[in-house]
Design a protein around this motif. Structure first.
Motif, mmCIF file in Angstrom:
data_model
loop_
_atom_site.group_PDB
_atom_site.id
_atom_site.type_symbol
_atom_site.label_atom_id
_atom_site.label_comp_id
_atom_site.label_asym_id
_atom_site.label_seq_id
_atom_site.Cartn_x
_atom_site.Cartn_y
_atom_site.Cartn_z
ATOM 1 N N THR A 274 49.512 99.845 32.223
ATOM 2 C CA THR A 274 49.692 101.242 31.813
ATOM 3 C C THR A 274 48.461 101.763 31.089
ATOM 4 O O THR A 274 47.977 102.870 31.373
ATOM 5 N N LEU A 324 52.748 108.557 36.325
ATOM 6 C CA LEU A 324 52.496 107.389 35.489
ATOM 7 C C LEU A 324 53.554 107.249 34.404
ATOM 8 O O LEU A 324 53.975 106.132 34.076
ATOM 9 N N ALA A 328 55.473 103.902 33.392
ATOM 10 C CA ALA A 328 54.739 103.358 32.252
ATOM 11 C C ALA A 328 55.577 102.350 31.482
ATOM 12 O O ALA A 328 56.813 102.406 31.467
ATOM 13 N N ASN A 329 54.877 101.434 30.829
ATOM 14 C CA ASN A 329 55.538 100.504 29.931
ATOM 15 C C ASN A 329 56.224 101.295 28.813
ATOM 16 O O ASN A 329 55.673 102.283 28.324
ATOM 17 N N ARG A 333 54.964 104.813 27.072
ATOM 18 C CA ARG A 333 55.516 105.993 27.744
ATOM 19 C C ARG A 333 55.411 107.266 26.902
ATOM 20 O O ARG A 333 55.024 108.325 27.430
ATOM 21 N N VAL A 336 51.834 108.574 27.191
ATOM 22 C CA VAL A 336 51.537 109.166 28.501
ATOM 23 C C VAL A 336 52.189 110.540 28.623
ATOM 24 O O VAL A 336 51.579 111.495 29.132
#
Length: 428
Positions: A274, A324, A328-329, A333, A336
């Motif tokens: 990520t 993404l 995302a992890n 998250r 992002v």
């Protein structure tokens, strides 16, 4: 008759009686009767027999071809012995007996035995039988050609229910895609663990590529049949057998690897993945395995007006950040998502307060990365100094270092075979 002769006669009789009482060694025959398993207990023989049949069934399903085996495969199970630690865990023997071909797989069962090795060696034996199925009168002493490693790894990776997540992750973490011709010449036994995982991922992509199309599976079956007559150029052999590679084989190959990544886009990314992908998007870098991104940096846009030429690129950046965020992890998250919200505000021309928001977000992101690095360092320290078990990360590398270097494959034309025979005579 003297005492020595009497003693010899008695011992001969006793040994003969013991041999008669012992009887033939125990064995198990698989349902298709192709696999004859000797040694160990009935439970272990049955498990190996079931695994052999399942491995063959998966291969036949992939090739969409019926089972037409002609040469039985003998599997000899033996327990590891402390006084023979140098015995290989698996050894495949292929020879001509005068009555036909003989295939025997010797497996040494130990406490640290790798179960996946059994499946791989069984598949190797199955493919070897298919390669020489139409050549029962092979001359004794002829060097045989085994199936390529990429075919073994690719077929096993396509086994139904097999977790392909680690393979996709290996592709995501790689800096570039290895050219197909270079990949075909790699020797996985000499690769370290991460490179070996990437090799398996490439093998999966290549096998998927070969079976694509209406006649892809039948072409792969013919490719296996012709391996005994293959040249020393595996790249040329592939292009000759699979027209799907086209005139630009490298472009097709890269597209196949990229599709392998896209097929698993529903899986969550790790923290490292990520962070790496986010950094690529924010810096305007181009991904090596995914769709290309635009050379636009979000941090350069918040303090000025967006030009007409930059607006489409900014919209695509916003879209990529949104995608993404979905993968995302969980730790990254929120970061992002906030970058994606900033991209929306910049696109709408709302730049008020973005300077402070950028600074705060950048600081938070750096703190998270630092904390995760500390966690990673601690886990590495714990594994190196406190863990009671081995992780297996460097098993392939240590095995490659401990084993002798594999000789390069020899040419099989008439002149080379003659020269090799002369060389062996001088050595003996």
């Amino acid at each position: 008759m003297n005492r020595h002769a009497i003693f010899t006669l008695i011992m001969s009789i006793l040994l003969a009686q013991r041999a008669m009482l012992a009887g033939p060694p125990e064995r198990s025959v698989s349902p298709s009767r192709q696999f004859i398993v000797y040694g160990a207990g009935a439970k272990l023989r049955g498990a190996v027999s079931d695994l052999a049949e399942a491995t063959k069934a998966n291969l036949l399903a992939l090739l969409q071809t019926p089972d037409g085996w002609r040469t039985p495969i003998v599997v000899n199970l033996q327990l590891a012995q402390a006084n023979l630690p140098e015995v290989a865990p698996a050894a495949l023997h292929f020879s001509q007996t005068g009555f036909g071909l003989k295939l025997q797989l010797d497996l040494t069962i130990a406490a640290t035995f790798d179960a996946s090795l059994v499946e791989r060696e069984l598949l190797r034996a199955i493919l070897l039988e298919m390669i020489y199925r139409k050549q029962p009168d092979l001359a004794p002493g002829t060097a045989y050609v085994g199936p390529p490693d990429w075919l073994l790894d690719g077929v096993l990776a396509l086994t139904p229910g097999r977790d392909r997540g680690p393979l996709v992750e290996a592709v995501l973490l790689s800096d570039k895609i290895v050219p197909l011709e270079e990949f075909l010449r790699q020797r996985p036994a000499l690769l370290d663990s991460p490179a070996r995982l990437l090799y398996r991922a490439y093998s999966l992509a290549l096998v998927q590529l070969t079976v694509e199309g209406a006649d892809g599976r039948s072409r792969l079956a013919r490719y296996i049949d012709n391996l005994s007559r293959a040249s020393n150029d595996p790249f040329a052999d592939l292009k000759a057998q699979f027209p799907i590679l086209g005139d630009d084989a490298e472009k097709t190959w890269r597209s196949s690897v990229a599709e392998l990544n896209a097929a698993q886009n529903y899986q969550l990314l790790t923290f490292i993945e990520t962070e790496r992908r986010l950094d690529e998007l924010l810096r305007g870098k181009t991904s090596k395995v995914g769709p290309p991104t635009d050379a636009i940096q979000l941090e350069d846009l918040w303090h000025r007006k967006i030009s007409v030429a930059e607006r489409p690129a900014l919209n695509r950046l916003n879209h990529n950040l949104l995608l993404l965020a979905a993968r995302a992890n969980p730790v990254m998250r929120p970061i992002v998502r906030e970058y994606q919200q900033i991209a929306e505000l910049v696109a709408a021309g709302k730049r008020k307060g973005l300077a402070k928001r950028f600074a705060r977000l950048k600081k938070t992101r750096a703190e998270i990365v630092a904390r995760m690095n500390d966690v990673d360092d601690y886990m590495n320290w714990f594994e190196a100094t406190q863990s009671k078990t081995m992780s297996g990360v460097f098993v392939d590398y240590l095995k490659a270092v401990g084993e002798p270097q594999m000789p390069a494959p020899r040419r099989r034309d008439a002149l080379s075979v003659y020269l090799d025979a002369i060389e062996e005579q001088f050595q003996n």
